[in-house]
Structures are given as C-alpha cells and as structure tokens.
Motif scaffolding. Sequence first.
Motif, PDB file in Angstrom:
ATOM      1  N   SER A 174       2.040  -3.700   2.253  1.00  0.00           N
ATOM      2  CA  SER A 174       1.629  -3.601   3.651  1.00  0.00           C
ATOM      3  C   SER A 174       1.744  -2.160   4.135  1.00  0.00           C
ATOM      4  O   SER A 174       2.543  -1.379   3.609  1.00  0.00           O
ATOM      5  CB  SER A 174       2.483  -4.519   4.522  1.00  0.00           C
ATOM      6  N   PRO A 175       0.959  -1.774   5.135  1.00  0.00           N
ATOM      7  CA  PRO A 175       1.000  -0.392   5.633  1.00  0.00           C
ATOM      8  C   PRO A 175       2.381   0.072   6.060  1.00  0.00           C
ATOM      9  O   PRO A 175       2.707   1.257   5.910  1.00  0.00           O
ATOM     10  CB  PRO A 175       0.031  -0.433   6.812  1.00  0.00           C
ATOM     11  N   ASP A 176       3.203  -0.826   6.593  1.00  0.00           N
ATOM     12  CA  ASP A 176       4.543  -0.420   7.022  1.00  0.00           C
ATOM     13  C   ASP A 176       5.560  -0.453   5.880  1.00  0.00           C
ATOM     14  O   ASP A 176       6.733  -0.117   6.081  1.00  0.00           O
ATOM     15  CB  ASP A 176       5.029  -1.285   8.184  1.00  0.00           C
ATOM     16  N   SER A 194       5.855   3.362   0.379  1.00  0.00           N
ATOM     17  CA  SER A 194       6.266   4.060   1.601  1.00  0.00           C
ATOM     18  C   SER A 194       7.186   5.233   1.304  1.00  0.00           C
ATOM     19  O   SER A 194       7.280   6.163   2.113  1.00  0.00           O
ATOM     20  CB  SER A 194       6.961   3.077   2.556  1.00  0.00           C
ATOM     21  N   ASP A 195       7.867   5.228   0.154  1.00  0.00           N
ATOM     22  CA  ASP A 195       8.754   6.336  -0.205  1.00  0.00           C
ATOM     23  C   ASP A 195       8.066   7.396  -1.053  1.00  0.00           C
ATOM     24  O   ASP A 195       8.713   8.320  -1.542  1.00  0.00           O
ATOM     25  CB  ASP A 195       9.994   5.808  -0.932  1.00  0.00           C
ATOM     26  N   GLY A 196       6.755   7.258  -1.265  1.00  0.00           N
ATOM     27  CA  GLY A 196       6.001   8.272  -1.985  1.00  0.00           C
ATOM     28  C   GLY A 196       5.785   7.991  -3.455  1.00  0.00           C
ATOM     29  O   GLY A 196       4.984   8.683  -4.101  1.00  0.00           O
ATOM     30  N   ARG A 197       6.492   7.032  -4.020  1.00  0.00           N
ATOM     31  CA  ARG A 197       6.245   6.677  -5.414  1.00  0.00           C
ATOM     32  C   ARG A 197       4.898   5.988  -5.561  1.00  0.00           C
ATOM     33  O   ARG A 197       4.387   5.383  -4.621  1.00  0.00           O
ATOM     34  CB  ARG A 197       7.329   5.718  -5.925  1.00  0.00           C
ATOM     35  N   ILE A 198       4.345   6.045  -6.761  1.00  0.00           N
ATOM     36  CA  ILE A 198       3.179   5.240  -7.115  1.00  0.00           C
ATOM     37  C   ILE A 198       3.662   4.166  -8.077  1.00  0.00           C
ATOM     38  O   ILE A 198       4.260   4.470  -9.113  1.00  0.00           O
ATOM     39  CB  ILE A 198       2.078   6.093  -7.757  1.00  0.00           C
ATOM     40  N   CYS A 199       3.410   2.889  -7.728  1.00  0.00           N
ATOM     41  CA  CYS A 199       3.923   1.776  -8.525  1.00  0.00           C
ATOM     42  C   CYS A 199       2.783   0.833  -8.893  1.00  0.00           C
ATOM     43  O   CYS A 199       1.773   0.747  -8.187  1.00  0.00           O
ATOM     44  CB  CYS A 199       5.002   1.011  -7.759  1.00  0.00           C
ATOM     45  N   TRP A 200       2.993   0.092  -9.975  1.00  0.00           N
ATOM     46  CA  TRP A 200       1.970  -0.842 -10.453  1.00  0.00           C
ATOM     47  C   TRP A 200       2.612  -1.926 -11.329  1.00  0.00           C
ATOM     48  O   TRP A 200       3.682  -1.736 -11.882  1.00  0.00           O
ATOM     49  CB  TRP A 200       0.909  -0.081 -11.253  1.00  0.00           C
ATOM     50  N   PRO A 201       1.951  -3.070 -11.462  1.00  0.00           N
ATOM     51  CA  PRO A 201       2.475  -4.149 -12.310  1.00  0.00           C
ATOM     52  C   PRO A 201       1.926  -4.072 -13.729  1.00  0.00           C
ATOM     53  O   PRO A 201       0.851  -3.512 -13.975  1.00  0.00           O
ATOM     54  CB  PRO A 201       1.962  -5.410 -11.612  1.00  0.00           C
TER      55      PRO A 201
END
Length: 628
Positions: free
Chosen positions: A62-64, A442-449
């Motif tokens: 979500s955006p937030d 939101s903390d700047g990391r890029i994550c993926w499954p």
Amino acid sequence: MLRLSFTALLPCILTSVFAQGLTESSLEKHVDSLALDFSFGPVKEAYWTGYPHHRRTPFAVSPDGSAAYLAYLDASETDVHVQQVDPKTFAAVGSAVTVAGGKEAAGLVAHSDGFALLTNEALPSGTSNVPADGTPVPVLYRYTDGQQSWKTYLGGPGVHEDFGLVASPDLNGDLVFSEEAGLYGAYFVVTAYTGSAAGHFGDSIQYVAKDGSLQDITGASSSWGCSHNTGIAFEAADAAPFASICAEDQGAIWLNTQTQTMNGVKISNENTTNGGSGEPMGGMSGSYSGLARLTGTDSYVFAWVSRGAKDLTVNDWLGDGFTHSINRTNGRNVAIAQLTNKSTLDGEEATSQVGAADGDSQVNWITEGTADNSNAHVAAFNSESVLVTWEEIAEPQCDFVAMGCRGAFTGAYYQLVTNGKKVGEPVRAMDTFVAGDMVTMSDGRICWPYVAMDWDLSQAVPYGGSKATTTKMSFACMNLGGSASQVQQTSSNPTTSAAPSPEEATGGAPSTTAVPRTADAPETSSAVDPTNVEATTSATPPTSTLLTSVRTESEAPSTATTPVESAGSPEVDEPTTSSAARTVTSVPDSTETAAPVETPTSQTRPHPPCGGRRRRGARRSSAPEPPR
C-alpha cells in the motif's frame, strides 16, 4: 568531541554506495517466511518451447507502507489466493482470501484497506455470447477488509462489442493504480472470439474507476492494440493514458503510450520469426516489473532482453517505418531505455532506415557477451537509481531463433544503475530469483517474492506440466545502503528439501540431477565482440527431464492438465481496426515468415492461417499446426 549527525553523513554514505555499487551484504533473504494456506506450482512452461519460467506471484504494498499482499494461483490451476503479508517480517497476516474460479494471478494493487486483483475466469453458466469451451475472460476484483466490493469484467459480453468480443486464455499483462488519476489501469493479452479478428491475438488496455465502473477514455483505452503481443510493460502515470510499451510480431518494441498500438516511438528493432521475438519482456508469466517510474518524477526506466538487430530490410506488408532485422547475437543480452516522461524517450529512437547495417546502435546494453540472459526486471530505488535484474545461462543452447534458450543456470544478477549508467559490478546469487513484482518499500528497499528451489534451465518442462508444488514463499530485498540485515530469515518450522519422483516429473522418462546451489561459472559472462547470427541450431527441444527440486514440498496438483491440441508455430494475427489506432494494429497471416533476409531453416516453421496459443500441457511438435 566532534559530533556528526546521520543527515550530515548521508551524502558520504550514498557517494560510497554509488561508487562501489551493490555488494552481497546488500541482498537480504527471508527464506520460507510466508506459510501459504494452499499449494502453489512455481513453474510455468514457456509458450512453444516449454522451457521453464517462474509462475508469477504478484506482490504489492500500500502507498502508506502499512499493508502488503501476495497473490498466487492454486496448484490445481483454478482459484487465485490473496494473502496479506507483514511488510517487515514477510509472514502471513490472517488467512488468505480466495477468488474462486480465477485461472491466473495477473496483477495486484495494494491499498491500506484491501486490494485489487486482475485475473481471468470463465463466465457464469447461462451467460449469452460467451467464448467457446469455457475460455476465461479478464476481470478486475476489488476487496475491502476481506470482502468483495465490486467486480468488473474487462472482456466478454458488453465490452467493446462494436469491435468484437475478446477473451484471455493466457492473461499475460499487468495491473497498476494511480491515486492522482483515480484509475486502475490493466494491460493484457486478448484473443477475439467474434468480429473480424476472431481467432487471433492482440492486446487491450482498460481503465476502471475507484467505484468499479469501466471507463472508455479516448486516446487511452484500447480494444485491440499490438498484434500477437509478445511482451507488455505498463506503469501508472498521473493521468491517462498510462505509460505503456509493447513488443509485437513484426519487428519492434514500441513506446505506445500515445497510440496504444504497434507504432509510436520505436524503442528497439527485434528479429521476429513466426510471431516470436525472443521473449523480450519475459514471455509466459513475464510481463511485470519491466517498466519503473523513478520516485517523485515523471521519468521511467524500461528493461528488456534482446539479441540485437542488424541488416534492416523492408516490411512489405506494413510499409514505411516498419522493418525486419537479423539477430546480432545468439544469446540475449539485457538492455535498458530511459524515458523523460511517459511518452518520450531520453535518447535516439531505433532506426527504421531500410538497408541499415546496424539496427541497435541506440541501445544501452547492461550486459554484453555470449551468455543468454532472460527474466529481466527493473525497480526504482529513488529519483536516479534503479535495480536491474536478470537470469544467466553462461553457455546457452539456443534452439529457436526467436524464442528462449536452454542450459545450466549460472546465476541471478542484480545490478545498480544510476542515471542510465552501471555502478559497480552486479551481485550474483544462485538461490534467489525474481518470480514476482519488485516493489519499492516505504524504507527504500526493493523487495520481491520467490520460491526457494534449485533452478534448472537446462531442460523443457515435462509433458503435462511441472508437478512441483510448495506451501512456502520466500522474499528477498535489496538495500541501496549496502547494510541489509543478514538475518537470512527462515520459517520457524521449515520443510525439508523434496522433489517430484522421476515418474511424476517426467512421465516415466529418467530424471537428471537438479542444478546445484553453486556452479563452476564466471561471476559475469565474458565480454566478446557480438557474432553475426542469422539462424541457430536444431529446432527440436530436448527430451523433457526433471525441472526443479523445490525446497519445500512436492506433490501433484489436484487437477491434472490434459492436452487439448497439438502445438503449432507461434501465430501471427490478421489486421483489424483499433479505437486508438493511428496506422496499423496487426498484420495478416501472409507475412508470418518474418525476417525475410534469413535463410529458411528448421527454425522458420510454417504457420497455420488461424493459429492459437498452445494450451497448458499440450505436446510440442515439430509439425505445423493444422488450421482450426
């Protein structure tokens, strides 16, 4: 004592990161962190070749930043499950919501109070004007607090009836949302079942308002755009039309935001043979995270794979501005293009000059060499830097001039790119892949499954489809600061490594050993001068053997896949009109032997007048498919 604030040190930290690029400590893994309520089959066979692809698991935050969701297809290949996920631990939050009847998890948008899901499903019994044999149509769902808020069909009866009704047996595409525009945007592959395009494949762009109402927006909505779309890239903008890119079956990749058709701004020349163009955006289950909007800007970065292009010749059917080309290299390399805004390339457009010896001089290559690279994706860290990822086969066997390649998997690579330039060396991993949407947290990391497994790209998927399943999902994150927590998290009760039995996996054929966690391969492919490639070798894929060894559980899906039809050549579609077309949307079957400067080989297979996509589990054959 001298005291320095973190804010004062931040520019120094970022300067150091930009100088050295990513490191192994930047990659954070949460292995088997998410327990699934249902089994999932992580492997999907590629169109025509049957080579293994990751079955997409859409992921959204979500955006937030408060809520994350993961969508996955049930191992039975019917029903899509959407699981809320803790964005910090990647563990399950509550139970999964099941969207009954869904055939693919094709796109996901997260909201603070729920999610929107793009899927496809058969129309209810008794509905008039439905496609034959229960072929599914695209549909968008919105769920709020676990309950369905609305459901909107994006194809089938009542949708663009003046053009012809469409279905989506293979829902290759993506779903995005713009809060500024108040719109969901969906871009996906369709096949027409009524009208002049019946029996052929194209693509469609549809917009839906927050209340679920389907919008017909002039200059943005499209009922039929790029002929036999072989790749889609789609990203939200502040107003419709959203940023869109398509790879088509006649020889180019187009930035088609303003046209929605197979014209506009030419990003790349690509060899197309019998409708294929090398799976530039991933092929089956591949059209996601190919286009990223730089944070806080109107700029974008596009990533794809290509064999390059040389020796441009005229496309007699489509005329000026449309060309054929020859592959420059045997394997595919990774490329990126910068967009200054959703409609404008930052740099030169690909040439359409007939007779040009070089058709790829404008390309910004991320890799160069003899390796085959596939499954390219991109996501933004901030307003300048992106993460570009791909998978490598260092010594590929490319049996098909316009499809994928096979060989020993030699690593997934993660490259930092800033302002269009590579920074440092890529991080290589053998146990971590990109199998779902790459999301900027939101903390700047890029994550993926992804699913923790031994990934094998050396053989085609066994006849009837892969039997490997899992009830665990893993997540990985890349931290630009290079200080990712190396917790290497695992579930509190991880399951043991397992694989399908040889009989299950191969239908009685002897199996081979799964790819090990390490391989005697260079960290990066050696850079060599590109070789001229006009055709490749044998067109017959190898005998199917064991595909993967999933490090969870492995069981047969509850519903077996039954072959429906013999495989045929990749199909090319006939021309029709589009509500947004400026010139041409698709091409006739008479041009199906593309790249006319090539010497005919077993690669350029004859094409049926009305080809259809090979159904899941259908047997591959070297013989042409009969007309239907």
